[in-house]
Design a protein around this motif. Structure first.
Motif, PDB file in Angstrom:
ATOM      1  N   ASP A   1     -31.830  25.794  21.749  1.00 14.41           N
ATOM      2  CA  ASP A   1     -30.755  26.678  22.159  1.00 14.41           C
ATOM      3  C   ASP A   1     -30.867  27.043  23.632  1.00 14.41           C
ATOM      4  O   ASP A   1     -29.863  27.118  24.348  1.00 14.41           O
TER       5      ASP A   1
ATOM      6  N   VAL B   1     -37.743  27.294  13.387  1.00 13.61           N
ATOM      7  CA  VAL B   1     -36.969  28.319  14.081  1.00 13.61           C
ATOM      8  C   VAL B   1     -37.350  28.358  15.559  1.00 13.61           C
ATOM      9  O   VAL B   1     -36.494  28.519  16.430  1.00 13.61           O
TER      10      VAL B   1
ATOM     11  N   LEU C   1     -32.424  34.215  16.561  1.00 19.65           N
ATOM     12  CA  LEU C   1     -33.249  33.161  15.968  1.00 19.65           C
ATOM     13  C   LEU C   1     -34.716  33.576  15.870  1.00 19.65           C
ATOM     14  O   LEU C   1     -35.371  33.324  14.850  1.00 19.65           O
TER      15      LEU C   1
ATOM     16  N   THR D   1     -28.312  34.889  20.934  1.00 19.65           N
ATOM     17  CA  THR D   1     -28.687  33.953  19.878  1.00 19.65           C
ATOM     18  C   THR D   1     -30.186  33.671  19.891  1.00 19.65           C
ATOM     19  O   THR D   1     -30.766  33.415  18.838  1.00 19.65           O
ATOM     20  N   TYR D   2     -30.827  33.737  21.070  1.00 18.74           N
ATOM     21  CA  TYR D   2     -32.281  33.547  21.114  1.00 18.74           C
ATOM     22  C   TYR D   2     -32.971  34.660  20.352  1.00 18.74           C
ATOM     23  O   TYR D   2     -33.881  34.416  19.552  1.00 18.74           O
TER      24      TYR D   2
ATOM     25  N   GLY E   1     -37.035  34.121  12.415  1.00 24.38           N
ATOM     26  CA  GLY E   1     -38.276  33.386  12.177  1.00 24.38           C
ATOM     27  C   GLY E   1     -39.540  34.227  12.201  1.00 24.38           C
ATOM     28  O   GLY E   1     -40.612  33.727  11.870  1.00 24.38           O
TER      29      GLY E   1
ATOM     30  N   MET F   1     -35.689  25.423  17.176  1.00 25.03           N
ATOM     31  CA  MET F   1     -34.253  25.669  17.341  1.00 25.03           C
ATOM     32  C   MET F   1     -33.992  26.613  18.516  1.00 25.03           C
ATOM     33  O   MET F   1     -33.007  26.440  19.249  1.00 25.03           O
ATOM     34  N   THR F   2     -34.868  27.591  18.716  1.00 28.34           N
ATOM     35  CA  THR F   2     -34.715  28.509  19.845  1.00 28.34           C
ATOM     36  C   THR F   2     -34.893  27.770  21.161  1.00 28.34           C
ATOM     37  O   THR F   2     -34.113  27.970  22.102  1.00 28.34           O
TER      38      THR F   2
END
Length: 115
Positions: A80, A73, A44, A40-41, A48, A76-77
């Motif tokens: 996360d 973004v 994301l 997911t990293y 971005g 958010m990373t």
């Protein structure tokens, strides 16, 4: 636009899921969940990324109207990563407790947990 980061992200998530499904040890399961979360990293950051864009710092060094990378973004990373570290620590603490109470971390040998 390169599809390579998206392929890497999907590959990491799939490898993590396959590892969770095929795992015979709770510690291995936790590591595989962490690998799946690391996909997911990459996803994301790939979303971005903008080719030729600069950092989102506005001032005299950045001319007006030039493209910049979206800082949401990136935030958010980082969020996360913090959530993933917390989940991994919690799961490892649960594995330690299971090992203390039942003497094993092999899910097939945890007969007391069956309903």
């Amino acid at each position: 636009m390169s599809y390579y980061p998206y392929v890497v992200a999907v590959w990491l998530v799939l490898i993590g899921i396959v590892g969770v499904v095929r795992s015979r040890n709770l510690v291995h399961t936790v590591v595989c969940v962490a690998v799946a979360q690391s996909g997911t990293y990459v996803l994301l950051l790939a979303i971005g990324y903008q080719n030729g864009a600069s950092a989102p710092v506005f001032g005299q060094s950045t001319p007006a109207g030039s493209p910049v990378v979206d800082p949401v973004v990136q935030a958010m990373t980082l969020t996360d990563i913090v959530v993933s570290a917390t989940v991994t620590a919690l799961l490892l603490a649960l594995v330690v407790q299971v090992a203390k109470r039942h003497g094993t971390v092999v899910p097939d040998e945890l007969h007391q947990l069956r309903g």
